[in-house]
Every structure is written in structure tokens, then in C-alpha cells.
Design a protein around this motif. Sequence first.
Motif, PDB file in Angstrom:
ATOM      1  N   VAL A 199       7.709 -40.127   8.230  1.00 19.98           N
ATOM      2  CA  VAL A 199       6.336 -39.610   8.145  1.00 19.98           C
ATOM      3  C   VAL A 199       6.245 -38.508   7.102  1.00 19.98           C
ATOM      4  O   VAL A 199       5.323 -38.489   6.265  1.00 19.98           O
ATOM      5  CB  VAL A 199       5.876 -39.085   9.524  1.00 19.98           C
ATOM      6  CG1 VAL A 199       4.517 -38.417   9.415  1.00 19.98           C
ATOM      7  CG2 VAL A 199       5.831 -40.226  10.539  1.00 19.98           C
ATOM      8  N   ALA A 200       7.210 -37.588   7.125  1.00 21.21           N
ATOM      9  CA  ALA A 200       7.200 -36.475   6.177  1.00 21.21           C
ATOM     10  C   ALA A 200       7.411 -36.958   4.745  1.00 21.21           C
ATOM     11  O   ALA A 200       6.835 -36.404   3.805  1.00 21.21           O
ATOM     12  CB  ALA A 200       8.275 -35.460   6.558  1.00 21.21           C
ATOM     13  N   SER A 201       8.222 -37.988   4.568  1.00 20.87           N
ATOM     14  CA  SER A 201       8.457 -38.535   3.223  1.00 20.87           C
ATOM     15  C   SER A 201       7.184 -39.159   2.668  1.00 20.87           C
ATOM     16  O   SER A 201       6.877 -39.024   1.478  1.00 20.87           O
ATOM     17  CB  SER A 201       9.587 -39.576   3.257  1.00 20.87           C
ATOM     18  OG  SER A 201      10.818 -38.985   3.584  1.00 20.87           O
ATOM     19  N   ILE A 202       6.446 -39.857   3.510  1.00 19.77           N
ATOM     20  CA  ILE A 202       5.171 -40.457   3.085  1.00 19.77           C
ATOM     21  C   ILE A 202       4.218 -39.361   2.619  1.00 19.77           C
ATOM     22  O   ILE A 202       3.560 -39.477   1.578  1.00 19.77           O
ATOM     23  CB  ILE A 202       4.557 -41.287   4.227  1.00 19.77           C
ATOM     24  CG1 ILE A 202       5.435 -42.509   4.523  1.00 19.77           C
ATOM     25  CG2 ILE A 202       3.144 -41.727   3.877  1.00 19.77           C
ATOM     26  CD1 ILE A 202       5.040 -43.255   5.779  1.00 19.77           C
ATOM     27  N   ILE A 203       4.157 -38.279   3.388  1.00 16.10           N
ATOM     28  CA  ILE A 203       3.305 -37.142   3.013  1.00 16.10           C
ATOM     29  C   ILE A 203       3.771 -36.540   1.695  1.00 16.10           C
ATOM     30  O   ILE A 203       2.972 -36.277   0.789  1.00 16.10           O
ATOM     31  CB  ILE A 203       3.337 -36.072   4.124  1.00 16.10           C
ATOM     32  CG1 ILE A 203       2.657 -36.605   5.392  1.00 16.10           C
ATOM     33  CG2 ILE A 203       2.664 -34.779   3.659  1.00 16.10           C
ATOM     34  CD1 ILE A 203       2.834 -35.722   6.608  1.00 16.10           C
ATOM     35  N   GLY A 204       5.077 -36.329   1.554  1.00 12.03           N
ATOM     36  CA  GLY A 204       5.622 -35.722   0.346  1.00 12.03           C
ATOM     37  C   GLY A 204       5.450 -36.582  -0.891  1.00 12.03           C
ATOM     38  O   GLY A 204       5.142 -36.075  -1.977  1.00 12.03           O
ATOM     39  N   VAL A 205       5.618 -37.888  -0.746  1.00 11.78           N
ATOM     40  CA  VAL A 205       5.470 -38.797  -1.885  1.00 11.78           C
ATOM     41  C   VAL A 205       4.038 -38.788  -2.397  1.00 11.78           C
ATOM     42  O   VAL A 205       3.785 -38.793  -3.611  1.00 11.78           O
ATOM     43  CB  VAL A 205       5.911 -40.222  -1.480  1.00 11.78           C
ATOM     44  CG1 VAL A 205       5.416 -41.249  -2.484  1.00 11.78           C
ATOM     45  CG2 VAL A 205       7.435 -40.297  -1.369  1.00 11.78           C
ATOM     46  N   SER A 206       3.070 -38.761  -1.488  1.00 14.40           N
ATOM     47  CA  SER A 206       1.671 -38.716  -1.923  1.00 14.40           C
ATOM     48  C   SER A 206       1.370 -37.402  -2.651  1.00 14.40           C
ATOM     49  O   SER A 206       0.584 -37.375  -3.603  1.00 14.40           O
ATOM     50  CB  SER A 206       0.737 -38.875  -0.716  1.00 14.40           C
ATOM     51  OG  SER A 206       0.787 -37.742   0.135  1.00 14.40           O
ATOM     52  N   LEU A 207       2.018 -36.318  -2.228  1.00 14.28           N
ATOM     53  CA  LEU A 207       1.818 -35.025  -2.892  1.00 14.28           C
ATOM     54  C   LEU A 207       2.439 -35.029  -4.286  1.00 14.28           C
ATOM     55  O   LEU A 207       1.857 -34.497  -5.241  1.00 14.28           O
ATOM     56  CB  LEU A 207       2.431 -33.907  -2.045  1.00 14.28           C
ATOM     57  CG  LEU A 207       2.302 -32.483  -2.599  1.00 14.28           C
ATOM     58  CD1 LEU A 207       0.831 -32.109  -2.812  1.00 14.28           C
ATOM     59  CD2 LEU A 207       2.971 -31.485  -1.655  1.00 14.28           C
ATOM     60  N   ILE A 208       3.601 -35.651  -4.422  1.00 18.59           N
ATOM     61  CA  ILE A 208       4.234 -35.755  -5.739  1.00 18.59           C
ATOM     62  C   ILE A 208       3.365 -36.584  -6.685  1.00 18.59           C
ATOM     63  O   ILE A 208       3.241 -36.270  -7.873  1.00 18.59           O
ATOM     64  CB  ILE A 208       5.645 -36.371  -5.603  1.00 18.59           C
ATOM     65  CG1 ILE A 208       6.582 -35.372  -4.923  1.00 18.59           C
ATOM     66  CG2 ILE A 208       6.207 -36.775  -6.964  1.00 18.59           C
ATOM     67  CD1 ILE A 208       7.957 -35.920  -4.623  1.00 18.59           C
ATOM     68  N   ALA A 209       2.758 -37.643  -6.149  1.00 21.21           N
ATOM     69  CA  ALA A 209       1.846 -38.451  -6.963  1.00 21.21           C
ATOM     70  C   ALA A 209       0.700 -37.600  -7.493  1.00 21.21           C
ATOM     71  O   ALA A 209       0.298 -37.718  -8.661  1.00 21.21           O
ATOM     72  CB  ALA A 209       1.307 -39.617  -6.138  1.00 21.21           C
TER      73      ALA A 209
END
Length: 325
Positions: free
Chosen positions: A189-199
Amino acid sequence: MNGIINMLAGLPLLSLLLLFLIFQYPGQDWRGSALSAAIVWGVLITVFTETLSLFRVLTFSSVLVLWLITDIALLFIYYRLVKRGKRSINFPERPKLTPVSLILLGGVVCIMATVGLIAVVAPPNNWDSMTYHMARVVHWIQNRSVAHYPTYYSAQLVHPPFAEFVIMHLQILSRGDRLANLVQWLSMVASIIGVSLIAKQLGADQRGQIFAAIFCATIPMGILQASSTQNDYAVAFWLVCLAHYILLALPEKKIPLSLVISIGASLGLAVFTKSSGYIYAFPLMVWFFLAKLNRLRWKLWKPISIVTLIFLSLNLGHYLRVFRT
């Protein structure tokens, strides 16, 4: 009685929530606050475990008292921030989403919910879980320490232990392994959140950020492992944090100390979770070093020294145990 014990197992997760609220100041993207909270929480887990292990007091009572004190302290800090007007108890404004975006995000939530349900309902049962992830946790609880012990399977000793540290805290407080799979699921869940932020940091609009989240959520191996006690998603999350903080630091003429500490902690926790962290963190750190060398020149020694010190501090206990063995 079981309900009370399960509530006690939520104390570490309550600390994570309180840290998120503390880092969520007005104008801050909530995703960045979530990553910052996770970094501090990971460091707390490491420090608590190594300290209790040093005195061989990794017991239910000591872990319970430590998390109770932590929750009370964090609650007091948040209360003071709200009272001074530096934090708001209002939820951030909900972004406007198109029907298509809502459907896509609904699919992501459906995947996360399904995997989360499996993680809670199904006990740890794969090969790695049985041979070393869960086995080392039981030994640590029995010995009241994370010191090395006699075993025919050296993987229980030499592999980095962070994910199992978290499992151990949950298992000590819940008196069972019901929550063990949640470490990987929360990392997903946290990785999904982080990946969208990096995008977003790379210039993607709302649609691009949603597609980045979808790409992360639908990785087949990720879906499979997110309901197990393996540590691949856990190390992936720390690497996502590392990439996020490096991207924040690149445009800065003088890197803020908070960013330097975050980079060091992300790097240290990645390596402390799985040895593949060395491999995947290496190009990110080379990128950071070369980009800042061109701007800071000889002054780069200071942030690099801080990053190295934090990295070594988080991993020193494990290094010494492996060296002695």
C-alpha cells in the motif's frame, strides 16, 4: 480477552498514524507525510528492538510499555501542534476526479482490499516463511534477544532482519502470527502511494499519477508476495522512499538536514531489510552523488558523511552479529 490482545497489537500501528498526523502540516502533500512517518517509524522499530535485545528483555511487558510510552508522547506532540495552530484536524481537500479516474482508483483499492483480506485470513505458509522468516521470529521471542543462535539454516542468521523485527513486535503483542503478513501488505500500500508521488515529482499530471499507482498495484509478483511474510515489498518501499527524497534533494543548492537524514534512513532501512537493497540503492546513490558533486564540490563531504553515519548506525548491530558468527 482476544479482542484486548488484538488491540494491543495495534499500538505500533497507532504510532505510525500519529506520526503521519504530526508530519501532515498545511500545504504538505499527504503522500509525502506518509513516507516521512514510515521512515521515522522504521527507525523507531530498529532502535527499540536493538536496545531491548541488548539487555535481553524482548518480552511482552517491555514491548507493551515501550509502545504505550511512544504513543502517549506522540499524542502529546500532536496535541501541542494543534493547540498552537501548526496542525489542522480537518481532512485535506479531496481532489476532483473524473469518472474514469474513480473507476481506475476503485480497481486499485479492490486489489489492495482483496490482498489485505488474504493476508489476514491466511496464515504464513510459503517456503521462505516456514524456513527462515517466521522461524527466526520464534527464536528471538524465545531467547528474548535477536542474538544469533544455533541453527542448521544460516539464512535465519545472516539475512537482514528489519521486516522480521516488525513481525516480532506484532507477534509479541498479539500472542500469535495472525498479523505477520500485514508487514508486506502495508509495504505494498505504501509503495503504491510513494510511486504515485514520484510520478508527480517527475511531472506527471493526475492521470499519470493514477496510472503509476495502477502499474505498481498490478505487478503480478507484488500481488502474490504482498500476502506473505517475505520481505521483497518491504525493501521495495524503502527504495521508493530513497528515490523520492533524492528527487527532492536534487534541485536544492544547499540540501536541508531533514532531507539528508531521510536519505540516510531510507538507504539504511533498505539494506537492513534485504541484501538486494545494496544492488538497487547503488545506482540511486551514484545518481545523487554525481548530481550534487557538480553543485556542491568539496562541500559534499558533509551530507555524504551524515548519510553514511545513519546508514551504519541502523545496520551496525546486524553487522556485528554476523561478524561474530
